[in-house]
Design a protein around this motif. Structure first.
Motif, PDB file in Angstrom:
ATOM      1  N   SER A  25       5.969  -0.243   2.372  1.00 57.86           N
ATOM      2  CA  SER A  25       7.073   0.638   2.759  1.00 57.86           C
ATOM      3  C   SER A  25       7.300   0.647   4.266  1.00 57.86           C
ATOM      4  O   SER A  25       8.073   1.451   4.756  1.00 57.86           O
ATOM      5  N   GLN A  63       7.781  -0.342  -8.735  1.00 60.25           N
ATOM      6  CA  GLN A  63       6.644  -0.016  -7.876  1.00 60.25           C
ATOM      7  C   GLN A  63       6.025   1.320  -8.286  1.00 60.25           C
ATOM      8  O   GLN A  63       4.802   1.455  -8.382  1.00 60.25           O
ATOM      9  N   HIS A  73       2.610  -2.820  -2.429  1.00 59.22           N
ATOM     10  CA  HIS A  73       4.055  -2.673  -2.217  1.00 59.22           C
ATOM     11  C   HIS A  73       4.325  -2.076  -0.846  1.00 59.22           C
ATOM     12  O   HIS A  73       3.936  -0.951  -0.576  1.00 59.22           O
ATOM     13  N   GLY A  91      -1.225   0.342  -0.875  1.00 54.17           N
ATOM     14  CA  GLY A  91      -1.034  -0.512  -2.038  1.00 54.17           C
ATOM     15  C   GLY A  91      -0.360  -1.790  -1.585  1.00 54.17           C
ATOM     16  O   GLY A  91      -0.083  -1.948  -0.400  1.00 54.17           O
TER      17      GLY A  91
END
Lengths: 85, 694
Positions: free
Chosen positions: B66, B234, B64, B62
């Protein structure tokens, strides 16, 4: 959007190899985003494929997805389930 | 001719790199994104009179991020001033996980970027009976959809044609929850952003590196004022999108979802078996090391003799003198010292690429996670640690897939303890000198010691990781959630391209440093300021009357070295290294090999006035007969030999690694701490060993 009510306290780490279950919710809001991104979402049905000894990571197969997902016991503890088998 | 920038974006394990390689062929290069050492692959091709510049972005689930890897995707796509910001995005997904790719596609469209959609791995889908309704999907995504199978070249031309497609306007499928409307309004006012979704992204990211730091700080203030937790935004977005996809996306993919007891599942019964899985993994490791050392031997010998021949014939091109010396002893010897490592590095990357391509690497992560976690590492650290056995430079770079900051930092800091291939020449020479050729329990003692040195590297890496884990604090929870893709036959073309990239990266990156050091060494060793250097011939003649011609030459050469700038440097550090059992000549080796460990043996060869490393036996003989002027005992005795082995096992004797650690950690502090810790630890280990054993 609210998360589904936690009806029971059984998590993925309570399952044994070969057991089938569906995800019902999460223990807290601090679940890593990756959990959702990998498709470990409420209503999803999965099978526990394997767990390594000494509380090693758990390998699960989500229905319809040929790829497996591996997660640590600490993450498995956060995901609540309802056993289907 | 118009040039269009195209970004390839997609979930991991969907065959994105195969697609990239098919589109660009050999017209591609690997580089870095500005500021970070995330590997960036770009390539060019021309189709129907339009020049395309293709960028392969790291895999992501996605928008967002990490991990550091995924953050690049966000930065390139959100920042219009980024040099890699695309004119068109190609989102790649696989038919089995189409919804996940659609989620990413929606996010990209809502950011205001034009995008087309590719469903790859068509053949595998057809075999499994999965079918995609392209018409419905195109309608749902309001863009062009292309079905491809990069492995079998299907749909590649159609994809090239589609790159000219201009998608129509897009209606957002994620309604931003009302509770955030005032915060979104404030973000839009402060940033001047008109797009609601971009404002939402600014609000939901920990870092917005493309924004002015003052604006970024204001966004943090807005977040605090509204009690907004960015992580929760998120999660909220991801869950909302999944729910919507589940309801509106039912008829696009036809999946019989029949029970597939497939090849992967059968293979995994063995490969991730709680006992046999480990046996197979360690057997594979053994095979890799065997391959690196024995299979690359003939290639290395050939390179060695080629350079010896080159140096010999080059020495005839110029008359004897400084230019001749610079060419043969400096430049050719220096380049030879780089090229000699190519077979080992290429061999290692062949195995690593095969493991990655086939899908086995994620099984290694799965198997090792439990055993690396207690040391503050993650299963994903297994890859850098293993690669560290060849070379710390690519190994440190491969740590970028580790999401957790602390685990990633620890991995980077301890990986240089692993026994890299540059330590091997030193180990072999020193072990050959100080360990007797006996047998112990039927095994060769020298071989056992060599194995012990490898074990020592692993212990040092794990031990210091454990110490770092106790000392470091982190705000992030460590986690492991990883996809284990189905096994696939490796695409040989991908493997070869990857091996080529990595090997050339080493040759050019580390090569520049090794070459520079060789030239500097040669200069320092060939010039001096003292009388004994400049008048060496005369003084030797006077001090040694009646000396033979050969002995005279040797004496002049070694006296010149002692009083050269290099010799002066060696004698300067002698007081510090004497307690470790070394003399000033070995001091020169230590200084020179600070640039790169492998320089030690060739430096010692130069120092002992042999002039070359071609004939290993004579270096060894010469080293064996060398007497330490301080102790009157052989320079390479048991005590000083063990001390030297320990020094090289632990010390950070590699400038390229220091440079790469600085880049990867983006911190001088950690780089200096690592350097000081490793070299300090090496010094004390060597000191203790020598003082006990002498």
């Amino acid at each position: 959007m609210t998360m589904r009510a936690i009806s029971q306290n059984k998590s993925i780490s309570h399952l044994k190899k070969g057991e089938v279950a569906t995800i019902t919710g999460y223990v807290s809001n601090e679940v890593p985003l990756k959990v959702y991104e990998m498709g470990l979402l409420p209503g999803v049905v999965f099978t526990v494929k394997q767990q390594l000894p000494f509380n090693g990571p758990i390998c699960i197969g989500i229905e319809g997805n040929p790829n497996f997902v591996a997660l640590r016991k600490t993450e498995a503890d956060l995901i609540l389930i309802e056993s289907l088998s | 001719m118009t040039e269009l920038k195209i970004a390839l974006v997609g979930n991991p394990n969907v065959g994105k790199s195969t697609l990239f390689n098919k589109l660009t062929g050999l017209r591609q290069k690997a580089g870095n994104y500005p500021g970070v050492t995330i590997e960036k692959k770009t390539g060019n091709f021309t189709h129907q009179g339009i020049k395309y510049h293709l960028i392969d972005l790291p895999g992501a689930y996605g928008i967002h991020p990490s991990s550091v890897d995924e953050e690049v995707v966000y930065q390139v796509l959100v920042d219009e001033t980024n040099p890699n910001h695309p004119d068109l995005v190609v989102v790649v997904g696989d038919p089995f996980n189409l919804k996940r790719a659609v989620l990413l596609y929606q996010q990209i469209r809502e950011m205001g970027l034009p995008a087309i959609f590719v469903a790859n791995m068509l053949d595998e889908a057809e075999r499994a009976g999965v079918a995609i309704d392209v018409g419905k999907l195109e309608k749902a995504l309001s863009t062009k959809v292309i079905l491809t199978d990069a492995r079998s070249n299907k749909g590649i031309e159609a994809l090239k044609d589609a790159l000219q497609f201009e998608p129509t306007t897009y209606t957002a499928s994620f309604p931003i929850p009302d509770e955030y409307s005032s915060a979104i309004q404030q973000v839009k006012e402060r940033t001047g952003e008109r797009n609601d979704y971009l404002a939402w992204l600014y609000l939901s990211q920990k870092h917005n590196r493309h924004l002015d730091p003052a604006v970024s700080a204001e966004i943090s203030t807005i977040r605090e004022a509204h009690h907004i937790n960015y992580h929760r935004l998120q999660v909220q977005e991801t869950m909302a999108r999944h729910t919507m996809l589940d309801t509106h996306f039912t008829n696009v993919v036809k999946d019989p979802a029949k029970k597939r007891e497939n090849f992967t599942e059968r293979l995994d019964k063995l490969l991730i078996h709680s006992f046999w899985g480990y046996i197979i993994f360690f057997a594979l490791l053994l095979l890799i090391f065997q391959a690196i050392y024995s299979w690359s031997g003939p290639f290395m010998d050939a390179i060695d003799s080629a350079f010896a021949w080159l140096a010999a014939s080059a020495s005839g091109w110029f008359p004897p003198g400084p230019i001749n010396g610079l060419l043969t002893d400096g430049i050719i010897a220096g380049i030879g010292g780089i090229v000699i490592f190519i077979p080992q590095i290429a061999m290692l990357f062949i195995f690593i690429s095969l493991m990655e391509e086939s899908g086995y690497m994620s099984r290694v992560v799965y198997l090792m996670d439990r055993w690396l976690k207690p040391f503050g590492l993650s299963g994903k650290s297994a890859v850098p640690l293993m690669s560290g056995a060849a070379c710390a430079i690519p190994a440190v770079m491969s740590a970028r897939t580790i999401e957790n900051d602390k685990e990633r930092l620890i991995t980077i800091l301890v990986t240089p303890f692993m026994t890299c291939s540059a330590r091997l020449p030193i180990y072999i020479v020193i072990i050959g000198l100080v360990i007797p050729q006996d047998r112990f329990l039927g095994l060769e003692l020298q071989g056992l010691v060599l194995f012990g040195m490898y074990a020592l590297g692993v212990l040092a890496a794990l031990g210091s990781a454990w110490v770092l884990k106790q000392l470091m604090k982190t705000n992030y929870k460590s986690f492991l959630i990883m996809e284990m893709p189905t096994y696939k036959y490796p695409v040989i073309r991908n493997v070869l391209l990857n091996v080529w990239d990595k090997t050339m990266g080493f040759v050019v990156g580390a090569g520049k440093i090794i070459l520079a050091i060789s030239v500097i060494l040669w200069v320092l060793g060939s010039f001096g300021v003292s009388e004994r250097f400049n008048n060496a011939e005369e003084l030797v003649r006077v001090e040694n009357p009646g000396i033979s011609d050969e002995a005279f030459d040797n004496e002049v050469q070694s006296q010149k070295l002692e009083y050269s700038l290099l010799g002066t440097l060696g004698r300067f550090i002698e007081p510090a290294i004497e307690p470790l059992g070394y003399d000033w000549k070995m001091g020169i080796g230590l200084i020179a090999s600070f640039a790169a460990r492998e320089v030690f043996v060739s430096t010692m060869a130069t120092v002992y006035s042999l002039g070359g490393t071609d004939d290993e036996l004579t270096i060894r003989e010469r080293m064996a007969s060398e007497i330490n002027p301080n102790t009157g005992r052989p320079s390479y005795n048991f005590a000083s030999g063990i001390s030297l082995l320990l020094f090289y096992a632990f010390a950070m004797q590699c400038m390229s690694t220091i440079a790469i650690v600085r880049k990867e950690t983006n911190s001088w502090r950690w780089t200096v701490i690592q350097l000081a810790f490793m070299t300090g630890f090496a010094y004390f280990a060597a000191l203790l060993a020598y003082q006990f054993l002498k």
